[in-house]
Design a protein around this motif. Structure first.
Motif, PDB file in Angstrom:
ATOM      1  N   SER A 128     -10.182   1.448   3.800  1.00  0.00           N
ATOM      2  CA  SER A 128     -10.670   2.439   2.840  1.00  0.00           C
ATOM      3  C   SER A 128     -11.466   3.530   3.553  1.00  0.00           C
ATOM      4  O   SER A 128     -11.345   4.721   3.226  1.00  0.00           O
ATOM      5  CB  SER A 128     -11.549   1.767   1.784  1.00  0.00           C
ATOM      6  N   ASN A 129     -12.273   3.122   4.525  1.00  0.00           N
ATOM      7  CA  ASN A 129     -13.075   4.096   5.274  1.00  0.00           C
ATOM      8  C   ASN A 129     -12.180   5.082   6.018  1.00  0.00           C
ATOM      9  O   ASN A 129     -12.456   6.291   6.060  1.00  0.00           O
ATOM     10  CB  ASN A 129     -14.002   3.383   6.263  1.00  0.00           C
ATOM     11  N   ASP A 130     -11.113   4.574   6.623  1.00  0.00           N
ATOM     12  CA  ASP A 130     -10.187   5.434   7.363  1.00  0.00           C
ATOM     13  C   ASP A 130      -9.513   6.444   6.432  1.00  0.00           C
ATOM     14  O   ASP A 130      -9.387   7.630   6.759  1.00  0.00           O
ATOM     15  CB  ASP A 130      -9.109   4.588   8.050  1.00  0.00           C
ATOM     16  N   ILE A 131      -9.075   5.954   5.282  1.00  0.00           N
ATOM     17  CA  ILE A 131      -8.381   6.832   4.326  1.00  0.00           C
ATOM     18  C   ILE A 131      -9.304   7.957   3.885  1.00  0.00           C
ATOM     19  O   ILE A 131      -8.907   9.133   3.856  1.00  0.00           O
ATOM     20  CB  ILE A 131      -7.890   6.020   3.108  1.00  0.00           C
ATOM     21  N   GLU A 132     -10.548   7.613   3.555  1.00  0.00           N
ATOM     22  CA  GLU A 132     -11.475   8.633   3.057  1.00  0.00           C
ATOM     23  C   GLU A 132     -11.872   9.619   4.154  1.00  0.00           C
ATOM     24  O   GLU A 132     -12.039  10.811   3.899  1.00  0.00           O
ATOM     25  CB  GLU A 132     -12.711   7.976   2.444  1.00  0.00           C
ATOM     26  N   LYS A 133     -12.028   9.139   5.382  1.00  0.00           N
ATOM     27  CA  LYS A 133     -12.357  10.049   6.489  1.00  0.00           C
ATOM     28  C   LYS A 133     -11.247  11.063   6.713  1.00  0.00           C
ATOM     29  O   LYS A 133     -11.500  12.266   6.884  1.00  0.00           O
ATOM     30  CB  LYS A 133     -12.605   9.252   7.776  1.00  0.00           C
ATOM     31  N   LEU A 159      -1.279 -12.990  11.065  1.00  0.00           N
ATOM     32  CA  LEU A 159      -2.722 -13.157  11.190  1.00  0.00           C
ATOM     33  C   LEU A 159      -3.447 -11.933  10.648  1.00  0.00           C
ATOM     34  O   LEU A 159      -4.509 -12.039  10.041  1.00  0.00           O
ATOM     35  CB  LEU A 159      -3.101 -13.394  12.659  1.00  0.00           C
ATOM     36  N   GLN A 160      -2.834 -10.775  10.887  1.00  0.00           N
ATOM     37  CA  GLN A 160      -3.416  -9.522  10.416  1.00  0.00           C
ATOM     38  C   GLN A 160      -2.410  -8.801   9.513  1.00  0.00           C
ATOM     39  O   GLN A 160      -1.223  -8.737   9.831  1.00  0.00           O
ATOM     40  CB  GLN A 160      -3.796  -8.624  11.593  1.00  0.00           C
ATOM     41  N   SER A 161      -2.897  -8.258   8.414  1.00  0.00           N
ATOM     42  CA  SER A 161      -2.009  -7.621   7.425  1.00  0.00           C
ATOM     43  C   SER A 161      -1.649  -6.182   7.773  1.00  0.00           C
ATOM     44  O   SER A 161      -0.698  -5.622   7.219  1.00  0.00           O
ATOM     45  CB  SER A 161      -2.663  -7.655   6.038  1.00  0.00           C
ATOM     46  N   GLY A 162      -2.409  -5.543   8.658  1.00  0.00           N
ATOM     47  CA  GLY A 162      -2.097  -4.178   9.047  1.00  0.00           C
ATOM     48  C   GLY A 162      -2.132  -3.221   7.861  1.00  0.00           C
ATOM     49  O   GLY A 162      -3.052  -3.241   7.050  1.00  0.00           O
ATOM     50  N   ALA A 163      -1.075  -2.405   7.729  1.00  0.00           N
ATOM     51  CA  ALA A 163      -1.036  -1.340   6.715  1.00  0.00           C
ATOM     52  C   ALA A 163      -0.447  -1.800   5.386  1.00  0.00           C
ATOM     53  O   ALA A 163      -0.153  -0.968   4.530  1.00  0.00           O
ATOM     54  CB  ALA A 163      -0.246  -0.151   7.260  1.00  0.00           C
ATOM     55  N   MET A 164      -0.280  -3.115   5.213  1.00  0.00           N
ATOM     56  CA  MET A 164       0.374  -3.626   4.007  1.00  0.00           C
ATOM     57  C   MET A 164      -0.260  -3.074   2.725  1.00  0.00           C
ATOM     58  O   MET A 164       0.418  -2.543   1.846  1.00  0.00           O
ATOM     59  CB  MET A 164       0.311  -5.158   3.988  1.00  0.00           C
ATOM     60  N   ILE A 165      -1.578  -3.185   2.603  1.00  0.00           N
ATOM     61  CA  ILE A 165      -2.223  -2.826   1.341  1.00  0.00           C
ATOM     62  C   ILE A 165      -2.464  -1.321   1.246  1.00  0.00           C
ATOM     63  O   ILE A 165      -2.671  -0.789   0.151  1.00  0.00           O
ATOM     64  CB  ILE A 165      -3.516  -3.623   1.137  1.00  0.00           C
ATOM     65  N   MET A 166      -2.399  -0.618   2.372  1.00  0.00           N
ATOM     66  CA  MET A 166      -2.450   0.842   2.294  1.00  0.00           C
ATOM     67  C   MET A 166      -1.262   1.373   1.492  1.00  0.00           C
ATOM     68  O   MET A 166      -1.391   2.334   0.729  1.00  0.00           O
ATOM     69  CB  MET A 166      -2.495   1.467   3.691  1.00  0.00           C
ATOM     70  N   GLN A 167      -0.114   0.727   1.666  1.00  0.00           N
ATOM     71  CA  GLN A 167       1.046   1.139   0.869  1.00  0.00           C
ATOM     72  C   GLN A 167       0.813   0.851  -0.603  1.00  0.00           C
ATOM     73  O   GLN A 167       1.206   1.635  -1.471  1.00  0.00           O
ATOM     74  CB  GLN A 167       2.311   0.427   1.362  1.00  0.00           C
ATOM     75  N   TYR A 168       0.129  -0.243  -0.916  1.00  0.00           N
ATOM     76  CA  TYR A 168      -0.220  -0.538  -2.302  1.00  0.00           C
ATOM     77  C   TYR A 168      -1.058   0.605  -2.901  1.00  0.00           C
ATOM     78  O   TYR A 168      -0.850   1.045  -4.033  1.00  0.00           O
ATOM     79  CB  TYR A 168      -1.072  -1.817  -2.390  1.00  0.00           C
ATOM     80  N   THR A 169      -2.050   1.033  -2.108  1.00  0.00           N
ATOM     81  CA  THR A 169      -2.929   2.103  -2.587  1.00  0.00           C
ATOM     82  C   THR A 169      -2.137   3.376  -2.837  1.00  0.00           C
ATOM     83  O   THR A 169      -2.332   4.052  -3.857  1.00  0.00           O
ATOM     84  CB  THR A 169      -4.050   2.358  -1.567  1.00  0.00           C
ATOM     85  N   ALA A 170      -1.240   3.715  -1.908  1.00  0.00           N
ATOM     86  CA  ALA A 170      -0.400   4.899  -2.093  1.00  0.00           C
ATOM     87  C   ALA A 170       0.440   4.770  -3.353  1.00  0.00           C
ATOM     88  O   ALA A 170       0.559   5.713  -4.145  1.00  0.00           O
ATOM     89  CB  ALA A 170       0.485   5.112  -0.869  1.00  0.00           C
ATOM     90  N   ALA A 171       1.021   3.578  -3.556  1.00  0.00           N
ATOM     91  CA  ALA A 171       1.845   3.351  -4.745  1.00  0.00           C
ATOM     92  C   ALA A 171       1.009   3.477  -6.020  1.00  0.00           C
ATOM     93  O   ALA A 171       1.469   4.024  -7.033  1.00  0.00           O
ATOM     94  CB  ALA A 171       2.493   1.971  -4.673  1.00  0.00           C
ATOM     95  N   SER A 172      -0.220   2.994  -5.979  1.00  0.00           N
ATOM     96  CA  SER A 172      -1.105   3.093  -7.135  1.00  0.00           C
ATOM     97  C   SER A 172      -1.425   4.544  -7.463  1.00  0.00           C
ATOM     98  O   SER A 172      -1.403   4.964  -8.632  1.00  0.00           O
ATOM     99  CB  SER A 172      -2.398   2.320  -6.861  1.00  0.00           C
ATOM    100  N   LEU A 173      -1.734   5.332  -6.437  1.00  0.00           N
ATOM    101  CA  LEU A 173      -2.048   6.745  -6.649  1.00  0.00           C
ATOM    102  C   LEU A 173      -0.846   7.501  -7.200  1.00  0.00           C
ATOM    103  O   LEU A 173      -0.969   8.351  -8.087  1.00  0.00           O
ATOM    104  CB  LEU A 173      -2.514   7.379  -5.334  1.00  0.00           C
TER     105      LEU A 173
END
Length: 500
Positions: free
Chosen positions: A479-484, A374-388
């Motif tokens: 995104s807000n959490d990462i930037e903070k 139901l909720q994806s959690g940190a799934m796409i945060m790992q995508y962002t890390a991989a992209s960076l």
């Protein structure tokens, strides 16, 4: 107060000046040294000796003799014509470091300037009147000509400055602060722009941020070890001592100390025999980055105290030599090395993030989700890390292996060191965001394991992190959490280098 002498300038002192706003001064014996060098230039002009940059044109125009009555005008034309930088401006803290470095080089007494040129720089530094300098346009040899020309413009009352963090025309601020523009005389324009101070200043700011980032990476790693119930035996000092790298030993000792009373770490054979490399090899990988930073620091501090003008004046004017100390190759190579080394902190961090979120690699909730599916959690945060991380791989391509001829092939090999330094700074920003993502994931994992079992030290990090980013109870705009957290990491409001 920081006293500049042309020698013994350290990154620590530059940090005091640029971040803590410590004022600078130059001593009386330095003034005497400057005056002796200046007398040599004036003698050359009077006697009509032909010396490059004093009474000749520049670059390919070095064979053009300039009449005595035009030598001052020559310097003004030099600054205006070379001030052709483009693009976004350097950060003010970089420019302030640039000013300090240029001042320190000039007062060594090999450049032939007058004392009032040095005093003008002191005034601008101490009053925080910071030139606005475009980042692009330097080849990193013949000096950082374009950036330093924009710096020199301000000394003569032209160009633009930051004043109280806002842009203004220099003329307006000089009038407000009752500062008189200097009138350039023989050789002084050339002395102001022949040097590596743009790349070195950016490099020093890079180093200051990369050093903090490297300590932060150890804390994130320690938190991830707890989230994954990692094996602490891999940090035993005996392993690292027999290899012999001091930096590797130090990383192992610091991480072990951070986890000394943790109830979330394990020993080999309890849950598994060995951890994956991203856990087990933290001292080896992070330690190698520290080795590189030590190399970079050494080169930056040598360059911070170097005479990089051309020509240089020796023996009170008896010996004047044209050479190539303005060539940025030592800093260019150091910046490229730094790019690779700092990028590796993100590479291994992203692999730890993957281990924290991938249900096939741990026994944590899939993607650290409160309601998997139901909720994806940190799934796409790992995508962002991989992209960076992937972006950093492109950015880490060495700038120093490129060269392009300039000045009608007179200047036929250049360092591109300023490009390397600028790109290194971008990599550092990317790495910081990857570490912020690791912190979010590691906090969530240790929370699942039980924060009461965390070590005393990592618990402090967890508590401060949670004050900024709450637990993931439901999907939100991450995104807000990462930037903070990124802003918090950059601010340095945590004693990252302390294991006390």
């Amino acid at each position: 107060m920081v006293t500049l002498t042309g020698e013994h300038l350290t990154i620590h002192k530059i940090k005091q000046i640029c971040y803590d706003n410590q004022p600078v001064e130059i001593s009386d014996y330095v003034r005497e040294r400057i005056q002796n060098s200046r007398q040599a230039v004036e003698s050359i002009v009077r006697n009509g000796r032909t010396i490059y940059g004093i009474n000749t044109g520049f670059g390919k125009f070095g064979d053009v003799k300039i009449a005595e009555e035009d030598v001052n005008t020559l310097q003004l034309h030099l600054i205006r014509s070379h001030a052709c930088g483009v693009g976004d401006a350097f950060d003010p803290v970089v420019v302030k470091a640039m000013m300090v470095l240029r001042l320190n080089a000039l007062i060594k007494g090999y450049s032939g300037i007058r004392v009032n040129i040095a005093e003008q720089l002191v005034t601008l530094i101490n009053r925080n009147i910071i030139p606005i300098i475009p980042q692009q346009g330097s080849l990193g040899a013949s000096g950082d000509l374009a950036p330093l020309s924009h710096l020199a413009l301000v000394l003569i009352g032209e160009g633009n400055v930051y004043y109280h963090n806002k842009p203004h025309p220099t003329e307006e601020i000089f009038h407000l602060e009752k500062i008189k523009p200097v009138q350039l005389q023989a050789k002084e324009g050339l002395a102001l722009i022949n040097g590596t101070q743009a790349m070195t200043a950016q490099g020093i700011i890079n180093y200051i941020e990369a050093e903090q980032l490297s300590y932060q990476a150890e804390w994130m790693a320690a938190l991830s070890i707890e989230g994954l119930q990692g094996i602490i035996d891999a940090f035993h000092p005996a392993i690292h001592e027999v290899r012999g790298y001091v930096q590797q030993c130090n990383v192992a000792a610091r991480v072990k100390h951070l986890l000394q009373d943790s109830q979330l770490t394990t020993h080999q054979g309890e849950k598994r025999v060995q951890d994956a490399y991203s856990i087990r090899c933290i001292p080896q990988v992070h330690g190698a980055t520290w080795q590189t930073l030590d190399y970079v620091k050494e080169k930056l501090e040598i360059e911070a105290n170097a005479a990089t003008d051309n020509p240089l004046i020796f023996d009170e004017g008896k010996t004047i030599i044209s050479g190539g100390n303005f060539h940025g190759q030592p800093i260019a190579l150091a910046m490229d090395f730094m790019k690779i080394a700092v990028a590796e902190l993100a590479n291994i961090s992203e692999r730890r993030i993957e281990r924290l979120v991938n249900p096939q690699l741990n026994d944590l909730p899939p993607f650290l989700s409160a309601k998997p599916g139901l909720q994806s959690g940190a799934m796409i945060m790992q995508y962002t890390a991989a992209s960076l991380v992937s972006e950093n791989k492109s950015l880490a391509h060495p700038a120093s292996i490129d060269s392009i001829p300039s000045s009608a092939n007179q200047e036929d090999h250049v360092s591109m060191g300023t490009i390397g330094a600028r790109v290194a700074y971008t990599i550092i920003q990317n790495v910081r965001r990857v570490l912020a993502i690791e912190l979010i994931c590691a906090m969530q994992a240790t929370e699942y394991r039980g924060t009461n079992k965390m070590s005393t030290k990592t618990k402090k990090l967890y508590e401060q992190g949670r004050a900024i980013v709450p637990s993931i109870m439901e999907d939100r705009i991450f995104s807000n959490d990462i930037e903070k957290l990124t802003d918090w990491l950059e601010g340095g409001n945590f004693n990252w280098d302390s294991c006390s």
